[in-house]
Design a protein around this motif. Structure first.
Motif, PDB file in Angstrom:
ATOM      1  N   THR A 100     -40.134   4.695 -22.166  1.00 26.02           N
ATOM      2  CA  THR A 100     -39.084   3.900 -22.803  1.00 26.02           C
ATOM      3  C   THR A 100     -38.909   4.332 -24.253  1.00 26.02           C
ATOM      4  OG1 THR A 100     -38.389   1.654 -23.424  1.00 26.02           O
ATOM      5  CG2 THR A 100     -40.753   2.071 -23.332  1.00 26.02           C
TER       6      THR A 100
ATOM      7  N   THR B  52     -37.883   2.273 -18.984  1.00 23.57           N
ATOM      8  CA  THR B  52     -36.559   2.840 -19.197  1.00 23.57           C
ATOM      9  C   THR B  52     -36.068   2.468 -20.595  1.00 23.57           C
ATOM     10  OG1 THR B  52     -35.494   0.887 -18.251  1.00 23.57           O
ATOM     11  CG2 THR B  52     -36.025   2.716 -16.752  1.00 23.57           C
TER      12      THR B  52
ATOM     13  N   SER C 105     -33.250  -1.645 -17.151  1.00 28.43           N
ATOM     14  CA  SER C 105     -33.832  -1.735 -15.813  1.00 28.43           C
ATOM     15  C   SER C 105     -35.345  -1.858 -15.949  1.00 28.43           C
ATOM     16  CB  SER C 105     -33.453  -0.518 -14.963  1.00 28.43           C
ATOM     17  OG  SER C 105     -33.784   0.684 -15.621  1.00 28.43           O
TER      18      SER C 105
ATOM     19  N   THR D 168     -36.873   1.618  -9.332  1.00 22.38           N
ATOM     20  CA  THR D 168     -36.121   2.507 -10.209  1.00 22.38           C
ATOM     21  C   THR D 168     -36.936   2.947 -11.418  1.00 22.38           C
ATOM     22  OG1 THR D 168     -34.066   2.746 -11.486  1.00 22.38           O
ATOM     23  CG2 THR D 168     -35.127   0.591 -11.525  1.00 22.38           C
TER      24      THR D 168
ATOM     25  N   SER E 237     -34.728   4.765 -13.525  1.00 23.05           N
ATOM     26  CA  SER E 237     -33.468   5.221 -14.108  1.00 23.05           C
ATOM     27  C   SER E 237     -33.012   4.267 -15.203  1.00 23.05           C
ATOM     28  CB  SER E 237     -32.401   5.298 -13.005  1.00 23.05           C
ATOM     29  OG  SER E 237     -31.134   5.629 -13.525  1.00 23.05           O
ATOM     30  N   SER E 238     -32.650   4.829 -16.359  1.00 25.63           N
ATOM     31  CA  SER E 238     -32.070   4.019 -17.431  1.00 25.63           C
ATOM     32  C   SER E 238     -30.584   3.827 -17.183  1.00 25.63           C
ATOM     33  CB  SER E 238     -32.275   4.704 -18.789  1.00 25.63           C
ATOM     34  OG  SER E 238     -33.636   4.833 -19.111  1.00 25.63           O
ATOM     35  N   PRO E 239     -30.032   2.670 -17.531  1.00 27.32           N
ATOM     36  CA  PRO E 239     -28.609   2.433 -17.305  1.00 27.32           C
ATOM     37  C   PRO E 239     -27.736   3.200 -18.291  1.00 27.32           C
ATOM     38  CG  PRO E 239     -29.600   0.563 -18.426  1.00 27.32           C
ATOM     39  CD  PRO E 239     -30.718   1.490 -18.080  1.00 27.32           C
ATOM     40  N   ALA E 240     -26.486   3.417 -17.894  1.00 29.99           N
ATOM     41  CA  ALA E 240     -25.476   4.047 -18.741  1.00 29.99           C
ATOM     42  C   ALA E 240     -24.191   3.247 -18.633  1.00 29.99           C
ATOM     43  CB  ALA E 240     -25.242   5.495 -18.314  1.00 29.99           C
TER      44      ALA E 240
ATOM     45  N   VAL F  50     -26.356   2.643 -12.804  1.00 29.26           N
ATOM     46  CA  VAL F  50     -27.805   2.792 -12.718  1.00 29.26           C
ATOM     47  C   VAL F  50     -28.141   3.298 -11.324  1.00 29.26           C
ATOM     48  CG1 VAL F  50     -28.294   0.431 -11.909  1.00 29.26           C
ATOM     49  CG2 VAL F  50     -30.000   1.656 -13.311  1.00 29.26           C
TER      50      VAL F  50
ATOM     51  N   SER G 201     -33.339  10.328 -12.030  1.00 28.80           N
ATOM     52  CA  SER G 201     -32.735  10.641 -13.321  1.00 28.80           C
ATOM     53  C   SER G 201     -31.850   9.473 -13.737  1.00 28.80           C
ATOM     54  CB  SER G 201     -31.912  11.930 -13.222  1.00 28.80           C
ATOM     55  OG  SER G 201     -30.880  11.785 -12.264  1.00 28.80           O
ATOM     56  N   SER G 202     -31.301   9.558 -14.947  1.00 24.88           N
ATOM     57  CA  SER G 202     -30.400   8.528 -15.443  1.00 24.88           C
ATOM     58  C   SER G 202     -28.973   9.049 -15.458  1.00 24.88           C
ATOM     59  CB  SER G 202     -30.825   8.100 -16.854  1.00 24.88           C
ATOM     60  OG  SER G 202     -32.136   7.576 -16.844  1.00 24.88           O
TER      61      SER G 202
END
Length: 208
Positions: A76, A116, A128, A160, A162-165, A173, A201-202
C-alpha cells in the motif's frame, strides 16, 4: 529527483538526469523492507516502511517526521489531498495523517489487510481490502469512506490485490478470479468482464 524503496529497507534517491546518488534513508528493521511506492508532496517525500511507519523526508533525505501506523505497511502506498495523507496497513487500518507534522487525524478499521493504494475521488476515499488465510487471499471488498473516516458504502468484489482506478465518474477494480468490475461513484454496479485468468494488476484509465 527519482526515488525508490528496496527490500533492504532503504530508500534510494538519485539525480534523475545523471543517475548520481542524492541520498539514502534507512528505515527501522523489518523483514519486509520497503514495498510502498514513494509519493512527492511539494518539497517532501512520503513513503511507508515494512516496519509500519509512514515516513516523511526532505529533498536531502533528512527525516521530518514518522508516524507508526500500528502494523506492517505492505505494498500500500500513500495518497494525498488537502494537506492530509491516507495509507493502509496489514492491521486493517486506513490512517489519515497530517502531512505537515505527521499527527494522526483518524483511523478507519476493516477486518482484513489493506495492501492496495487508496484512491481519492471528490470527497471520497476508495480502497480495496482483503481477508487472508496465511498469505493466501480468501475474499475482498471495495469500500468508500468520507473525508472524516465514516463509512459511505461497501461492495463485495471477491479476493483482490488490485487497487481501484477512476476516470472521475466511474470506478474500476479487478479481482483474483479474473473479473474487471465497474461501479458508479456511489457504489452501484455498472458492468463487469471476466478475463481468461486471475487479474492481480490494477486498472489504468484514459478518456475514450
Amino acid at each position: 529527483l527519482v526515488a525508490v524503496g528496496s527490500s533492504d529497507g532503504t530508500l534510494y534517491a538519485f539525480n534523475a538526469t545523471s543517475g548520481a546518488s542524492r541520498f539514502t534513508f534507512e528505515t527501522e528493521n523489518s523483514p519486509f523492507g520497503i514495498t510502498s511506492s514513494p509519493l512527492f508532496v511539494r518539497d517532501r517525500l512520503v513513503f511507508g516502511g515494512g516496519d509500519g511507519n509512514l515516513y516523511c523526508v526532505d529533498m536531502q533525505g533528512k527525516k521530518i517526521w514518522s508516524r507508526d501506523t500500528g502494523n506492517t505497511v505492505y505494498f500500500t502506498s500513500p495518497a494525498y489531498k488537502d494537506g492530509n495523507l491516507f495509507i493502509g496497513n496489514d492491521g486493517g487500518n486506513l490512517s489519515c495523517i497530517n502531512a505537515s507534522d505527521g499527527s494522526l487525524l483518524w483511523a478507519h478499521h476493516v477486518d482484513g489487510r489493506i495492501r492496495t493504494t487508496p484512491l481519492i475521488v471528490g470527497e471520497k476515499i476508495i480502497f480495496s481490502w482483503a481477508s487472508y488465510s496465511g498469505n493466501i487471499v480468501t475474499d475482498g471488498w471495495l469500500r468508500a469512506v468520507d473525508m472524516n473516516g465514516t463509512l459511505a458504502w461497501e461492495n463485495h468484489i471477491g479476493g483482490t490485490i488490485s487497487s481501484p482506478a477512476s476516470d472521475g465518474n466511474l470506478l474500476f477494480v479487478a479481482n483474483n478470479e479474473g473479473w474487471l468490475k465497474c461501479y458508479s461513484l456511489d457504489g452501484e454496479m455498472k458492468w463487469e468482464y471476466r478475463a481468461n485468468g486471475p487479474i492481480q494488476s490494477s486498472p489504468a484509465v484514459a478518456m475514450n
